[in-house]
Structures are given as structure tokens and as C-alpha cells.
Design a protein around this motif. Structure first.
Motif, PDB file in Angstrom:
ATOM      1  N   ILE A 149       0.867  -1.180   0.000  1.00  0.00           N
ATOM      2  CA  ILE A 149       0.000   0.000   0.000  1.00  0.00           C
ATOM      3  C   ILE A 149       0.902   1.227   0.000  1.00  0.00           C
ATOM      4  N   GLY A 150       0.866   1.968  -1.102  1.00  0.00           N
ATOM      5  CA  GLY A 150       1.660   3.180  -1.210  1.00  0.00           C
ATOM      6  C   GLY A 150       0.842   4.398  -0.830  1.00  0.00           C
ATOM      7  N   ILE A 151       1.529   5.474  -0.494  1.00  0.00           N
ATOM      8  CA  ILE A 151       0.861   6.726  -0.148  1.00  0.00           C
ATOM      9  C   ILE A 151       0.596   7.516  -1.430  1.00  0.00           C
ATOM     10  N   VAL A 152      -0.679   7.689  -1.753  1.00  0.00           N
ATOM     11  CA  VAL A 152      -1.116   8.432  -2.942  1.00  0.00           C
ATOM     12  C   VAL A 152      -2.428   9.129  -2.592  1.00  0.00           C
ATOM     13  N   PRO A 153      -2.868  10.119  -3.391  1.00  0.00           N
ATOM     14  CA  PRO A 153      -4.189  10.706  -3.149  1.00  0.00           C
ATOM     15  C   PRO A 153      -5.275   9.646  -3.308  1.00  0.00           C
ATOM     16  N   ARG A 154      -6.077   9.428  -2.260  1.00  0.00           N
ATOM     17  CA  ARG A 154      -7.084   8.361  -2.285  1.00  0.00           C
ATOM     18  C   ARG A 154      -8.480   8.855  -1.894  1.00  0.00           C
ATOM     19  N   ALA A 155      -8.632  10.148  -1.666  1.00  0.00           N
ATOM     20  CA  ALA A 155      -9.917  10.650  -1.180  1.00  0.00           C
ATOM     21  C   ALA A 155     -11.047  10.243  -2.121  1.00  0.00           C
TER      22      ALA A 155
ATOM     23  N   ASP B 194     -11.891   7.114  -2.880  1.00  0.00           N
ATOM     24  CA  ASP B 194     -11.736   5.790  -3.489  1.00  0.00           C
ATOM     25  C   ASP B 194     -12.718   4.788  -2.885  1.00  0.00           C
ATOM     26  N   GLY B 195     -12.958   4.917  -1.594  1.00  0.00           N
ATOM     27  CA  GLY B 195     -13.912   4.025  -0.944  1.00  0.00           C
ATOM     28  C   GLY B 195     -13.461   2.593  -0.809  1.00  0.00           C
ATOM     29  N   ASN B 196     -12.150   2.343  -0.822  1.00  0.00           N
ATOM     30  CA  ASN B 196     -11.659   0.974  -0.712  1.00  0.00           C
ATOM     31  C   ASN B 196     -10.845   0.796   0.562  1.00  0.00           C
ATOM     32  N   ILE B 197     -10.367  -0.429   0.788  1.00  0.00           N
ATOM     33  CA  ILE B 197      -9.652  -0.740   2.021  1.00  0.00           C
ATOM     34  C   ILE B 197      -8.304  -0.013   2.079  1.00  0.00           C
ATOM     35  N   GLU B 198      -7.706   0.238   0.911  1.00  0.00           N
ATOM     36  CA  GLU B 198      -6.433   0.965   0.885  1.00  0.00           C
ATOM     37  C   GLU B 198      -6.613   2.396   1.384  1.00  0.00           C
ATOM     38  N   GLU B 199      -7.723   3.030   0.982  1.00  0.00           N
ATOM     39  CA  GLU B 199      -7.995   4.378   1.488  1.00  0.00           C
ATOM     40  C   GLU B 199      -8.235   4.338   3.000  1.00  0.00           C
ATOM     41  N   ALA B 200      -8.974   3.327   3.449  1.00  0.00           N
ATOM     42  CA  ALA B 200      -9.251   3.206   4.881  1.00  0.00           C
ATOM     43  C   ALA B 200      -7.959   3.032   5.674  1.00  0.00           C
TER      44      ALA B 200
ATOM     45  N   ALA C 144      -6.342   5.647   8.372  1.00  0.00           N
ATOM     46  CA  ALA C 144      -6.127   5.199   9.744  1.00  0.00           C
ATOM     47  C   ALA C 144      -4.711   5.495  10.218  1.00  0.00           C
ATOM     48  N   VAL C 145      -3.712   5.129   9.402  1.00  0.00           N
ATOM     49  CA  VAL C 145      -2.327   5.321   9.845  1.00  0.00           C
ATOM     50  C   VAL C 145      -1.954   6.800   9.860  1.00  0.00           C
ATOM     51  N   ARG C 146      -2.554   7.574   8.962  1.00  0.00           N
ATOM     52  CA  ARG C 146      -2.292   9.018   8.934  1.00  0.00           C
ATOM     53  C   ARG C 146      -2.935   9.712  10.135  1.00  0.00           C
ATOM     54  N   GLY C 147      -4.198   9.392  10.394  1.00  0.00           N
ATOM     55  CA  GLY C 147      -4.887  10.018  11.515  1.00  0.00           C
ATOM     56  C   GLY C 147      -4.249   9.677  12.844  1.00  0.00           C
ATOM     57  N   GLY C 148      -3.871   8.420  13.033  1.00  0.00           N
ATOM     58  CA  GLY C 148      -3.255   8.006  14.285  1.00  0.00           C
ATOM     59  C   GLY C 148      -1.865   8.580  14.496  1.00  0.00           C
ATOM     60  N   ALA C 149      -1.221   8.997  13.423  1.00  0.00           N
ATOM     61  CA  ALA C 149       0.136   9.538  13.539  1.00  0.00           C
ATOM     62  C   ALA C 149       0.184  10.809  14.362  1.00  0.00           C
ATOM     63  N   CYS C 150      -0.917  11.584  14.385  1.00  0.00           N
ATOM     64  CA  CYS C 150      -0.896  12.845  15.116  1.00  0.00           C
ATOM     65  C   CYS C 150      -0.910  12.640  16.627  1.00  0.00           C
ATOM     66  N   LEU C 151      -1.102  11.406  17.077  1.00  0.00           N
ATOM     67  CA  LEU C 151      -0.942  11.099  18.492  1.00  0.00           C
ATOM     68  C   LEU C 151       0.537  10.972  18.868  1.00  0.00           C
ATOM     69  N   HIS C 152       1.379  10.775  17.869  1.00  0.00           N
ATOM     70  CA  HIS C 152       2.795  10.506  18.127  1.00  0.00           C
ATOM     71  C   HIS C 152       3.738  11.557  17.540  1.00  0.00           C
ATOM     72  N   PHE C 153       3.273  12.337  16.574  1.00  0.00           N
ATOM     73  CA  PHE C 153       4.082  13.387  15.951  1.00  0.00           C
ATOM     74  C   PHE C 153       3.355  14.721  16.066  1.00  0.00           C
TER      75      PHE C 153
END
Length: 248
Positions: free
Chosen positions: A190-196, A198-204, A208-217
Motif C-alpha cells: 500500500i503506497g501513499i497516494v491521493p485516495r480521497a 476511493d472508498g476501498n480498504i487501501e484508502e481506509a 487510519a495510519v495518517r490520523g493516528g500519527a498525530c498522536l505521536h508526531f
């Protein structure tokens, strides 16, 4: 007959925040060189005088051996494989007093290519993998297992977004990392690309990993933040007044 050329002035870009993209009618065409007898060309005087702006100053964070020992102990608890490297020094304050090379960011999860980052940055990354990326992987269909995370850069002595002017990047003091993709056993990467939309599991997964990152960075940028971040997630641990976090 002599010709007169009018040079269009370029627009100043902001020192930080999203970088605007010029519309076609705003683009500045290069001024042609003046002609000389024969096939020789006279260099454009204005272009010849242009020189890269000097790098602004930035302060390399101080590191105490006690703090580094505590950080290393936390990395070991998270089963990170690392080595401490020799100090790195660059221009105008760029550098890392105690850089670290991370080869596995969790047990069985490689992190490549070679890195140079502060221990504090590596610890934030490891906590993100442990607390966000691995649980997100467990929610993928099938029996996917995270095997690798690949990055685009860690330490680089440069300005923000590689612009010719403006403030220095957190990359220049080992505070930042750019994640470009994730590899798995049991499914494709799963690469990082614009996915807004898309409605698929890769976008999900990416959300998820992007949103959760703000708890640590303290800074999280990615596709949609600006054109410079459409192909990676930028994470850094910049300190701001009041503990403010920039999550875009």
C-alpha cells in the motif's frame, strides 16, 4: 530592429503552509539570451547574477547521554533494531548530535533505506508503528502481516518542501521522516497516494495510519495538504508554542 523584453516578476511563496501552484497564465517564461554576431550567444545578465539564497540558520538540538540512554531503552522494549552513528554536521546549524540508523522499526518489520534521525524521532515512529500501524494491519482482510515500511528521506539539510527560500525543514536536524509505502506478507503493498473518495480498504488503511500519527508526531502532512506531499506522509516532532500540533 531592436527588441524589448519585459521580465515578469515571480510571486513570493509563503515560508510554510500549502504551496500554491501557478496557473498557466501566471507562469513566467525565461528571458531569451541576446544574440551576438555568428553563432555565439551573450549570456542573460539577470540570469547570470542569480545565485541560490544562503541557507538560514537552524539550531541542532542538544542531546544528553542520560536522555539518550532512556530513549534507547524504550526502543529496545518496542523491539526496534538500531545503531547509534557518529555525529552529523551540515551548513548553518544542520546536523544531528547523536544520529540513529534504524533497520527494523518493530520485530520483523524492516525500515529502509538507511536512516539518520534523532532517537526521539525514532521513538515516535516506533510508537506509531506499535500503536497504529500494526493494529490497522490486523484489520485488513485476509491474513496480512506487515513486513516493511519504506521512507523517502530522514536527515537532509534543506529548506521546507525543497523551496529556494524560506525556513529550514525539520529534516535538517533529524526531526522528520517521510513514509512512502507499506509492504505485507499476504497481500500487495500500500503506497501513499491521493485516495480521497476511493472508498476501498487501501484508502481506509491510509486514513487510519495518517490520523493516528498525530498522536505521536507534532506535524503530519500527506496527500491533499499540498502538492509536495501527494506521494508520502511527512512526520516530524517540531516543538511549537502551547504544544500545538499540525495535522493536515
Amino acid at each position: 530592429m531592436p527588441l524589448m523584453f519585459v521580465a515578469l516578476a515571480g510571486l513570493d511563496l509563503p515560508a510554510d503552509g500549502p504551496v500554491p501552484v501557478d496557473k498557466p497564465e501566471q507562469a513566467t517564461a525565461p528571458e531569451p539570451a541576446a544574440k551576438a554576431p555568428g553563432n555565439a550567444k551573450i549570456p542573460n545578465a539577470a540570469a547570470a547574477d542569480q545565485k541560490p539564497a544562503p541557507l538560514p540558520g537552524i539550531t541542532t538540538p542538544e542531546e544528553s547521554e542520560a536522555a539518550l540512554a532512556g530513549c534507547e531503552a524504550e526502543l529496545r522494549k518496542l523491539q526496534v533494531t538500531f545503531d547509534r552513528l557518529e555525529p552529523v554536521t551540515g551548513e548553518n546549524g544542520c546536523g544531528i548530535t547523536a544520529p540513529y540508523a534504524i533497520t527494523e522499526i518493530a520485530k520483523g518489520v524492516s525500515f529502509s533505506p538507511a536512516t539518520e534521525m534523532r532517537c526521539e524521532t525514532a521513538l515516535s515512529l516506533a510508537r506509531w508503528v506499535e500503536g497504529v500501524v500494526l493494529p490497522a494491519t490486523a484489520s485488513l482482510p485476509g491474513k496480512a502481516r506487515l513486513t516493511a515500511i519504506n521512507h523517502g528521506s530522514t536527515y537532509v539539510c534543506r529548506r521546507r518542501n525543497n523551496l529556494p527560500t524560506g525556513k529550514m525543514s525539520e529534516h535538517s536536524i533529524g526531526n522528520a521522516v517521510d513514509v512512502v509505502d507499506f509492504e505485507f506478507d499476504g497481500r500487495g503493498p500500500i503506497g501513499i497516494v491521493p485516495r480521497a473518495g476511493d472508498g476501498n480498504i487501501e484508502e481506509a488503511f491510509q486514513r487510519a495510519v495518517r490520523g493516528g500519527a498525530c498522536l505521536h508526531f507534532t506535524t503530519v502532512l500527506g496527500p491533499g495538504a499540498d502538492a509536495s506531499h501527494d506521494d508520502h506522509l511527512h512526520f516530524d516532532i517540531a516543538e511549537r508554542r502551547g504544544g500545538y500540533r499540525l495535522c493536515e
